[in-house]
Design an enzyme around this catalytic site. Structure first.
Site, mmCIF file in Angstrom:
data_model
loop_
_atom_site.group_PDB
_atom_site.id
_atom_site.type_symbol
_atom_site.label_atom_id
_atom_site.label_comp_id
_atom_site.label_asym_id
_atom_site.label_seq_id
_atom_site.Cartn_x
_atom_site.Cartn_y
_atom_site.Cartn_z
ATOM 1 N N CYS A 109 24.748 -34.796 -1.980
ATOM 2 C CA CYS A 109 23.640 -33.986 -1.463
ATOM 3 C C CYS A 109 24.163 -32.624 -1.006
ATOM 4 C CB CYS A 109 22.959 -34.734 -0.317
ATOM 5 S SG CYS A 109 21.469 -33.941 0.295
ATOM 6 N N CYS A 110 25.271 -32.623 -0.250
ATOM 7 C CA CYS A 110 25.858 -31.348 0.193
ATOM 8 C C CYS A 110 26.368 -30.538 -1.003
ATOM 9 C CB CYS A 110 27.011 -31.599 1.160
ATOM 10 S SG CYS A 110 26.508 -31.983 2.853
ATOM 11 N N CYS A 122 21.225 -29.682 8.692
ATOM 12 C CA CYS A 122 20.006 -30.180 8.059
ATOM 13 C C CYS A 122 19.359 -31.274 8.927
ATOM 14 C CB CYS A 122 20.331 -30.774 6.698
ATOM 15 S SG CYS A 122 20.907 -29.572 5.492
ATOM 16 N N CYS A 143 20.575 -35.010 8.918
ATOM 17 C CA CYS A 143 21.993 -35.210 9.247
ATOM 18 C C CYS A 143 22.363 -34.581 10.585
ATOM 19 C CB CYS A 143 22.873 -34.636 8.145
ATOM 20 S SG CYS A 143 22.466 -35.295 6.526
ATOM 21 N N CYS A 153 30.605 -30.389 5.402
ATOM 22 C CA CYS A 153 29.669 -30.424 4.267
ATOM 23 C C CYS A 153 30.368 -30.180 2.932
ATOM 24 C CB CYS A 153 28.566 -29.404 4.463
ATOM 25 S SG CYS A 153 29.117 -27.700 4.389
HETATM 26 S S1 SF4 Z 1 23.770 -31.862 5.543
HETATM 27 FE FE1 SF4 Z 1 22.619 -33.712 4.896
HETATM 28 S S2 SF4 Z 1 20.647 -33.012 4.050
HETATM 29 FE FE2 SF4 Z 1 22.021 -31.212 4.242
HETATM 30 S S3 SF4 Z 1 22.881 -30.984 2.254
HETATM 31 FE FE3 SF4 Z 1 24.339 -32.241 3.422
HETATM 32 S S4 SF4 Z 1 23.754 -34.418 3.127
HETATM 33 FE FE4 SF4 Z 1 22.077 -33.087 2.361
#
Ligand code: SF4
Length: 233
Positions: free
Chosen positions: A118-119, A199, A202, A225
């Site tokens: 996701c990051c 985010c 998280c 991240c």
């Molecule tokens: S901090 Fe969480 S929601 Fe944001 S990009 Fe990374 S995993 Fe995804």
């Protein structure tokens, strides 16, 4: 690796390791030039301090802000407040590519099933795209944040770009003093217990006595991240 035409990170670090943050940014500007230098900011709880120091040196240095699609409304509002308060002239809000999101995270659940992926699609890849025109970038990590940040130099080799860490040496008190002297507005979530804001899925509040970043990726082994641990290309 040394970006073409620039001194090495080691050389610059030796010259700047005891310099004040404003001197580090001024030196980066002189060595790299404004067209090839960017600052990356999350517009988080401590971001106004670095942005203030940068704005005093040159408010037209490009500022890259990664709008992941999962940010708090308060962070987006804080970005706009700081643009107006500090007179920032070139803030670039960068989003992930829609086609990537559709392909790799159609259900918007990747933050839970695979936060590193996701990051990668929401932060690491968009940052690599945004940094393409630049030879060096400035960021706000501090050694007092601990973990992988405890030993960062003032200038480091970031792959094909130099990375300037003007706040590497500063203390939490130094940051507070910058906020207080310049009467900088706090992040809207700071008063409700968020010491570090990323985010929504998280980020959680921190309890008394916890490190500021303890609320990030709570309950997971993840602490970064990836934008600082994966070298940009
Ligand atoms: S901090 Fe969480 S929601 Fe944001 S990009 Fe990374 S995993 Fe995804």
């Amino acid at each position: 690796m040394r970006p073409a035409g620039l001194p090495s990170a080691d050389e610059l670090d030796r010259a700047l390791r005891n310099a004040a943050p404003a001197e580090v940014i001024a030196a980066a500007l002189k060595v790299v030039g404004r067209e090839r230098l960017a600052l990356v900011s999350s517009f988080g709880t401590e971001s106004a301090a670095l942005l203030k120091v940068m704005a005093d040196v040159d408010p037209a240095i490009p500022v890259i802000f990664l709008d992941t699609g999962w940010l708090f409304e308060e962070t987006l509002a804080y970005r706009d407040t700081l643009i107006a308060t500090l007179g920032l002239r070139d803030v670039r809000s960068i989003k992930p590519l829609e086609e990537t999101l559709t392909r790799e995270d159609p259900e918007r659940e990747l933050w839970f099933s695979d936060p590193d992926a996701c990051c990668r699609i929401r932060k690491v890849e968009p940052l690599a795209r945004a940094l393409a025109p630049f030879s060096a970038w400035i960021n706000g990590r501090k050694r007092f944040q601990g973990g992988l940040r405890a030993d960062i130099p003032v200038v480091e080799d970031g792959g094909i770009r130099l990375k300037f860490n003007p706040f590497a040496n500063v203390s939490r008190e130094d940051i507070e003093a910058i906020y207080s002297l310049a009467k900088l507005p706090p992040h809207p979530l700071a008063a409700s217990g968020f010491l570090s804001v990323g985010c929504m899925p998280c980020t959680s509040r921190t309890s008394a006595g916890e490190d500021a970043r303890a609320g990030r990726w709570r309950g997971r082994t993840k602490t970064e991240c990836g934008i600082h641990t994966v070298k940009t290309s």
